[in-house]
Design a protein around this motif. Structure first.
Motif, PDB file in Angstrom:
ATOM      1  N   GLY A  19       0.818  -1.208   0.000  1.00  0.00           N
ATOM      2  CA  GLY A  19       0.000   0.000   0.000  1.00  0.00           C
ATOM      3  C   GLY A  19       0.850   1.256   0.000  1.00  0.00           C
ATOM      4  N   TRP A  20       1.936   1.243   0.750  1.00  0.00           N
ATOM      5  CA  TRP A  20       2.815   2.407   0.806  1.00  0.00           C
ATOM      6  C   TRP A  20       3.500   2.633  -0.537  1.00  0.00           C
ATOM      7  CZ3 TRP A  20       3.657   6.826   2.597  1.00  0.00           C
ATOM      8  CH2 TRP A  20       4.912   7.437   2.549  1.00  0.00           C
ATOM      9  N   THR A  21       3.917   1.551  -1.171  1.00  0.00           N
ATOM     10  CA  THR A  21       4.559   1.670  -2.486  1.00  0.00           C
ATOM     11  C   THR A  21       3.578   2.224  -3.519  1.00  0.00           C
ATOM     12  OG1 THR A  21       6.032  -0.177  -2.007  1.00  0.00           O
ATOM     13  CG2 THR A  21       5.729   0.398  -4.321  1.00  0.00           C
ATOM     14  N   ALA A  22       2.359   1.678  -3.495  1.00  0.00           N
ATOM     15  CA  ALA A  22       1.348   2.159  -4.442  1.00  0.00           C
ATOM     16  C   ALA A  22       1.019   3.620  -4.186  1.00  0.00           C
ATOM     17  CB  ALA A  22       0.091   1.299  -4.324  1.00  0.00           C
ATOM     18  N   ALA A  23       0.958   4.003  -2.908  1.00  0.00           N
ATOM     19  CA  ALA A  23       0.654   5.387  -2.571  1.00  0.00           C
ATOM     20  C   ALA A  23       1.756   6.321  -3.055  1.00  0.00           C
ATOM     21  CB  ALA A  23       0.458   5.530  -1.062  1.00  0.00           C
ATOM     22  N   ARG A  24       2.999   5.878  -2.874  1.00  0.00           N
ATOM     23  CA  ARG A  24       4.111   6.705  -3.337  1.00  0.00           C
ATOM     24  C   ARG A  24       4.082   6.866  -4.850  1.00  0.00           C
ATOM     25  NH1 ARG A  24       9.775   4.831  -1.187  1.00  0.00           N
ATOM     26  NH2 ARG A  24       8.925   2.827  -1.864  1.00  0.00           N
ATOM     27  N   ARG A  25       3.778   5.771  -5.546  1.00  0.00           N
ATOM     28  CA  ARG A  25       3.700   5.851  -7.008  1.00  0.00           C
ATOM     29  C   ARG A  25       2.572   6.771  -7.440  1.00  0.00           C
ATOM     30  NH1 ARG A  25       4.479   0.179  -9.979  1.00  0.00           N
ATOM     31  NH2 ARG A  25       2.735   1.133 -11.068  1.00  0.00           N
ATOM     32  N   ARG A  26       1.455   6.675  -6.750  1.00  0.00           N
ATOM     33  CA  ARG A  26       0.319   7.527  -7.086  1.00  0.00           C
ATOM     34  C   ARG A  26       0.638   8.991  -6.828  1.00  0.00           C
ATOM     35  NH1 ARG A  26      -3.648   7.794 -10.607  1.00  0.00           N
ATOM     36  NH2 ARG A  26      -4.910   9.598 -10.038  1.00  0.00           N
ATOM     37  N   LEU A  27       1.332   9.256  -5.721  1.00  0.00           N
ATOM     38  CA  LEU A  27       1.710  10.630  -5.403  1.00  0.00           C
ATOM     39  C   LEU A  27       2.670  11.179  -6.450  1.00  0.00           C
ATOM     40  CD1 LEU A  27       1.675  13.043  -3.484  1.00  0.00           C
ATOM     41  CD2 LEU A  27       3.547  11.960  -2.197  1.00  0.00           C
ATOM     42  N   ALA A  28       3.627  10.360  -6.859  1.00  0.00           N
ATOM     43  CA  ALA A  28       4.575  10.796  -7.884  1.00  0.00           C
ATOM     44  C   ALA A  28       3.858  11.100  -9.195  1.00  0.00           C
ATOM     45  CB  ALA A  28       5.646   9.714  -8.101  1.00  0.00           C
ATOM     46  N   LEU A  29       2.873  10.278  -9.525  1.00  0.00           N
ATOM     47  CA  LEU A  29       2.101  10.503 -10.740  1.00  0.00           C
ATOM     48  C   LEU A  29       1.317  11.811 -10.644  1.00  0.00           C
ATOM     49  CD1 LEU A  29       1.140   9.342 -13.482  1.00  0.00           C
ATOM     50  CD2 LEU A  29      -0.704   8.208 -12.230  1.00  0.00           C
ATOM     51  N   SER A  30       0.706  12.059  -9.508  1.00  0.00           N
ATOM     52  CA  SER A  30      -0.063  13.292  -9.317  1.00  0.00           C
ATOM     53  C   SER A  30       0.836  14.519  -9.413  1.00  0.00           C
ATOM     54  CB  SER A  30      -0.771  13.276  -7.957  1.00  0.00           C
ATOM     55  OG  SER A  30      -1.720  12.230  -7.904  1.00  0.00           O
ATOM     56  N   ARG A  31       2.037  14.423  -8.857  1.00  0.00           N
ATOM     57  CA  ARG A  31       2.960  15.557  -8.899  1.00  0.00           C
ATOM     58  C   ARG A  31       3.461  15.820 -10.310  1.00  0.00           C
ATOM     59  NH1 ARG A  31       7.817  15.104  -5.400  1.00  0.00           N
ATOM     60  NH2 ARG A  31       7.929  17.344  -5.778  1.00  0.00           N
ATOM     61  N   ALA A  32       3.495  14.791 -11.141  1.00  0.00           N
ATOM     62  CA  ALA A  32       3.975  14.963 -12.514  1.00  0.00           C
ATOM     63  C   ALA A  32       2.905  15.543 -13.425  1.00  0.00           C
ATOM     64  CB  ALA A  32       4.460  13.624 -13.072  1.00  0.00           C
ATOM     65  N   LYS A  33       1.664  15.562 -12.994  1.00  0.00           N
ATOM     66  CA  LYS A  33       0.605  16.164 -13.803  1.00  0.00           C
ATOM     67  C   LYS A  33       0.663  17.678 -13.671  1.00  0.00           C
ATOM     68  CE  LYS A  33      -2.607  12.270 -13.450  1.00  0.00           C
ATOM     69  NZ  LYS A  33      -3.949  11.829 -13.028  1.00  0.00           N
ATOM     70  N   HIS A  34       0.319  18.357 -14.755  1.00  0.00           N
ATOM     71  CA  HIS A  34       0.318  19.809 -14.711  1.00  0.00           C
ATOM     72  C   HIS A  34      -0.777  20.299 -13.779  1.00  0.00           C
ATOM     73  CE1 HIS A  34       0.263  23.980 -16.372  1.00  0.00           C
ATOM     74  NE2 HIS A  34       1.547  23.731 -16.459  1.00  0.00           N
ATOM     75  N   ARG A  35      -0.511  21.399 -13.079  1.00  0.00           N
ATOM     76  CA  ARG A  35      -1.451  21.870 -12.060  1.00  0.00           C
ATOM     77  C   ARG A  35      -2.740  22.430 -12.655  1.00  0.00           C
ATOM     78  NH1 ARG A  35       1.582  25.774  -7.999  1.00  0.00           N
ATOM     79  NH2 ARG A  35      -0.501  25.729  -7.083  1.00  0.00           N
ATOM     80  N   SER A  36      -2.706  22.822 -13.914  1.00  0.00           N
ATOM     81  CA  SER A  36      -3.893  23.396 -14.530  1.00  0.00           C
ATOM     82  C   SER A  36      -4.868  22.295 -14.944  1.00  0.00           C
ATOM     83  CB  SER A  36      -3.490  24.206 -15.765  1.00  0.00           C
ATOM     84  OG  SER A  36      -3.026  23.337 -16.781  1.00  0.00           O
ATOM     85  N   LEU A  37      -6.027  22.716 -15.444  1.00  0.00           N
ATOM     86  CA  LEU A  37      -7.002  21.751 -15.948  1.00  0.00           C
ATOM     87  C   LEU A  37      -6.440  20.956 -17.120  1.00  0.00           C
ATOM     88  CD1 LEU A  37     -10.337  23.800 -15.853  1.00  0.00           C
ATOM     89  CD2 LEU A  37      -9.667  21.915 -14.358  1.00  0.00           C
ATOM     90  N   ALA A  38      -5.505  21.552 -17.867  1.00  0.00           N
ATOM     91  CA  ALA A  38      -4.916  20.854 -19.003  1.00  0.00           C
ATOM     92  C   ALA A  38      -4.201  19.582 -18.573  1.00  0.00           C
ATOM     93  CB  ALA A  38      -3.941  21.772 -19.745  1.00  0.00           C
ATOM     94  N   GLY A  39      -3.742  19.535 -17.334  1.00  0.00           N
ATOM     95  CA  GLY A  39      -3.041  18.360 -16.844  1.00  0.00           C
ATOM     96  C   GLY A  39      -3.929  17.365 -16.130  1.00  0.00           C
ATOM     97  N   THR A 260      -4.424   6.592 -20.199  1.00  0.00           N
ATOM     98  CA  THR A 260      -3.528   7.667 -20.580  1.00  0.00           C
ATOM     99  C   THR A 260      -3.120   8.459 -19.347  1.00  0.00           C
ATOM    100  OG1 THR A 260      -4.555   7.872 -22.745  1.00  0.00           O
ATOM    101  CG2 THR A 260      -3.287   9.750 -21.980  1.00  0.00           C
ATOM    102  N   TYR A 261      -1.834   8.742 -19.248  1.00  0.00           N
ATOM    103  CA  TYR A 261      -1.332   9.666 -18.239  1.00  0.00           C
ATOM    104  C   TYR A 261      -0.971  10.970 -18.953  1.00  0.00           C
ATOM    105  CZ  TYR A 261      -0.633   5.459 -15.351  1.00  0.00           C
ATOM    106  OH  TYR A 261      -0.805   4.287 -14.652  1.00  0.00           O
ATOM    107  N   THR A 262      -1.574  12.072 -18.516  1.00  0.00           N
ATOM    108  CA  THR A 262      -1.247  13.378 -19.079  1.00  0.00           C
ATOM    109  C   THR A 262      -0.312  14.088 -18.100  1.00  0.00           C
ATOM    110  OG1 THR A 262      -3.370  13.505 -20.218  1.00  0.00           O
ATOM    111  CG2 THR A 262      -2.177  15.564 -19.907  1.00  0.00           C
ATOM    112  N   LEU A 263       0.963  14.166 -18.456  1.00  0.00           N
ATOM    113  CA  LEU A 263       1.988  14.659 -17.539  1.00  0.00           C
ATOM    114  C   LEU A 263       2.564  15.989 -18.007  1.00  0.00           C
ATOM    115  CD1 LEU A 263       3.865  11.313 -16.771  1.00  0.00           C
ATOM    116  CD2 LEU A 263       1.796  12.253 -15.721  1.00  0.00           C
TER     117      LEU A 263
END
Length: 576
Positions: A19-39, A260-263
């Motif tokens: 669970g911790w590994t998955a959470a870290r991966r999810r957090l990293a993915l969220s941080r790589a997305k652009h902060r605007s709606l475009a991301g 799709t991941y939009t980063l």
């Protein structure tokens, strides 16, 4: 009991660790997305569904920014003059456009979305923009009324070397293909020559032909998934890769993106995601994003306040692509360079040559067809293979009835052969220096005139920016048309020149561009309150939308368009 307790503890620790590994991966993915709606495509899609449909009445149309009465009067007079000019000059062209609109959904769409939706209904009542042309030559097009306009549409990117070049390509292609005609399934002999020339251009081993750039990208993504056995596609915020499913997440796609991941483009956090996940099949790169990283393709329909931030840094983008190439190689991710739009505008060998980065798969379209519709995917044998010898039922099917159409292949053959001639190669000499100098001249002229307009460019692909807040920047497209400059339906968001433009041609564009902007300023559209900003304009617009979401009985009086108090200016000075 001891064994059971131990197993339980181990299982709990394992689940907790997972669970911790998955959470870290999810957090990293969220941080790589652009902060605007475009991301954040899902949120963008939800937000788009919440935007209420409403339109400004005549009063709001001229005063939505809180402009004082003298400015409103100048705007009314300006629009009335434009409407009279359009009605007289473009009568036959607009009449045919009106007649065709009901039966052509594309025409209805582009006509409605030339400007922000709140302004569109009233504006369409006043101004009609024609969509028909009867002739083209040199740098100009001619409408049904005989008006000659300098073409800044570039035919959506097709027209790289000038319309006369492509006319002759098609004429020569007709002679090549005519003996075979529209016979499908078998190949015209010129196909083999096309393949050889594309191998040299792309640096790849194998080629497949398609009827559009969208199809070419679909094929590239499908092959990447097939050969890697992975599901996910990484695309970058703001990039366009065609209109199909997962590569067009957010508004415009009726289905939410699934795989799709939009980063973020040009961001180390994106590289971290690529390094730490094992479910990514491919990364899609559209080189036009080097001009406006992480921003959607610019269009006047989305110009609700201003447009800024476009700038091209070749060294920075080249460095980004090199780092991306390294990570993709390390992780077995297929790097796809989508050159459908940019194509051969940057160099004879395309963006791969220009940036010095080799993709795993590369897609082409637009100009490559010599004026006819085409899409091409190039790659190594290991990725282009569509079946497995050891598993004959495991296929990656991709086929199209009109793939390798004889006339299209012949036009492509003419284009590819001409691309290697000294005459065409000479057009690429000092290409960057030439167009950077032209943009600098344009910006100097605009600055000298005190106009709030600037341009940014990636070679022959330009976008117009605005240096002050306004709700009316999109009006410039109509003044430019009045000066005889033909724009596509996205307006000032994208101007596309051809390499055939001489200095004299460009100087004429400059003259007309500045004249249009001066008239727009004289008509009061660039008035703004000194206390207003991008933030206040967006905040006022958001409040306006929220009010429109309320039941009519609860709306009360219209909200003030701008929270800043608006002083009455000197009537003789309408533009500040």
């Amino acid at each position: 009991m001891q064994i059971t307790s131990t197993l339980t503890a181990v299982a709990a620790a394992t689940l907790l660790g997972f669970g911790w590994t998955a959470a870290r991966r999810r957090l990293a993915l969220s941080r790589a997305k652009h902060r605007s709606l475009a991301g954040h495509s899902r949120i963008a899609k939800w937000f788009a569904a919440q935007v209420p449909g409403y339109a400004y009445d005549e009063g709001q149309f001229f005063a939505c920014d809180g402009a004082p009465a003298p400015v409103q009067a100048a705007r009314r007079a300006g629009l009335k003059a434009l409407a009279a000019l359009y009605a007289e000059r473009y009568a036959s062209t607009t009449a045919m456009t009106r007649e065709a609109r009901a039966a052509l959904p594309d025409l209805a769409f582009t006509g409605s979305y030339r400007v922000p939706f709140q302004f569109s209904p009233y504006l369409r009542q006043q101004l009609s923009v024609g969509a028909f042309l009867r002739a083209a030559d040199g740098t100009e097009v001619e409408d049904l009324d005989g008006n000659r306009l300098i073409d800044l549409t570039g035919s959506y990117g097709v027209n790289l070397f000038g319309v006369d070049f492509y006319k002759s390509c098609i004429a020569e292609a007709q002679q090549i293909a005519q003996p075979l005609g529209p016979v499908l399934g078998a190949y015209h002999p010129c196909v083999l020559d096309n393949v050889r020339r594309l191998q040299r251009l792309s640096g790849q081993e194998a080629v497949s032909f398609h009827m559009s750039g969208t199809e070419a990208v679909m094929q590239a993504v499908r092959l990447a998934r097939y050969h890697t056995g992975r599901r996910y596609v990484v695309r970058f915020s703001g990039a366009y890769h065609g209109w199909w499913e997962d590569v067009q997440p957010g508004p415009g796609n009726p289905m939410p993106p699934r795989e799709t991941y939009t980063l973020r483009d040009m961001d180390e956090r994106t590289l971290h995601v690529l390094r730490t996940r094992d479910d990514i099949a491919c990364v899609l790169v559209n080189p036009i994003q080097a001009l406006h990283p992480n921003r959607n393709a610019p269009g006047d329909s989305a110009l609700v306040a201003s447009r800024s931030g476009a700038a091209f840094d070749r060294a920075a983008y080249k460095g980004w692509l090199q780092r991306l190439r390294e990570v993709c190689s390390e992780r077995g991710i297929v790097l796809i360079l989508d050159e459908v739009f940019v194509g051969f505008r940057l160099a004879p060998g395309g963006a791969q040559e220009y940036f010095g980065v080799r993709a795993d798969l590369v897609t082409y379209g637009k100009t490559l067809g010599g004026g006819l519709p085409v899409g091409v995917t190039c790659g190594p044998h290991r990725l282009m293979q569509r079946y497995r010898e050891d598993r004959p039922a495991d296929l990656c099917f991709a086929r199209g009835t009109f793939n390798a159409h004889p006339y299209v292949m012949a036009a492509m053959n003419v284009f590819l052969r001409r691309l290697e001639t000294p005459q065409v190669r000479s057009l690429y000499q000092d290409l960057d220096a030439t167009w950077e100098a032209r943009a600098a001249r344009m910006n100097a002229r605009l600055a000298e005139a005190g106009l709030p307009v600037r341009v940014a460019q990636l070679g022959t692909i330009w976008t117009v920016m605005y240096s002050q807040p306004s709700r009316y920047h999109w009006m410039l497209q109509f003044y430019l048309r009045a000066q005889g400059l033909a724009l596509s339906w996205v307006g000032t968001g994208r101007l596309i020149f051809g390499l055939h433009f001489e200095d004299a041609d460009f100087e004429e564009v400059c003259e007309r561009f500045v004249a249009a902007a001066l008239q727009m300023r004289a008509d009061g559209w660039w008035w703004f309150h000194p206390a207003s900003s991008e933030r206040t304009v967006h905040r006022a617009l958001l409040l306006e939308m929220l009010r429109e979401r309320l039941p009519r009985a609860l709306r009360g009086r219209p909200a003030a368009p701008d929270p800043s108090p608006v002083p009455q200016p000197d009537p003789d000075v309408l533009n500040v």
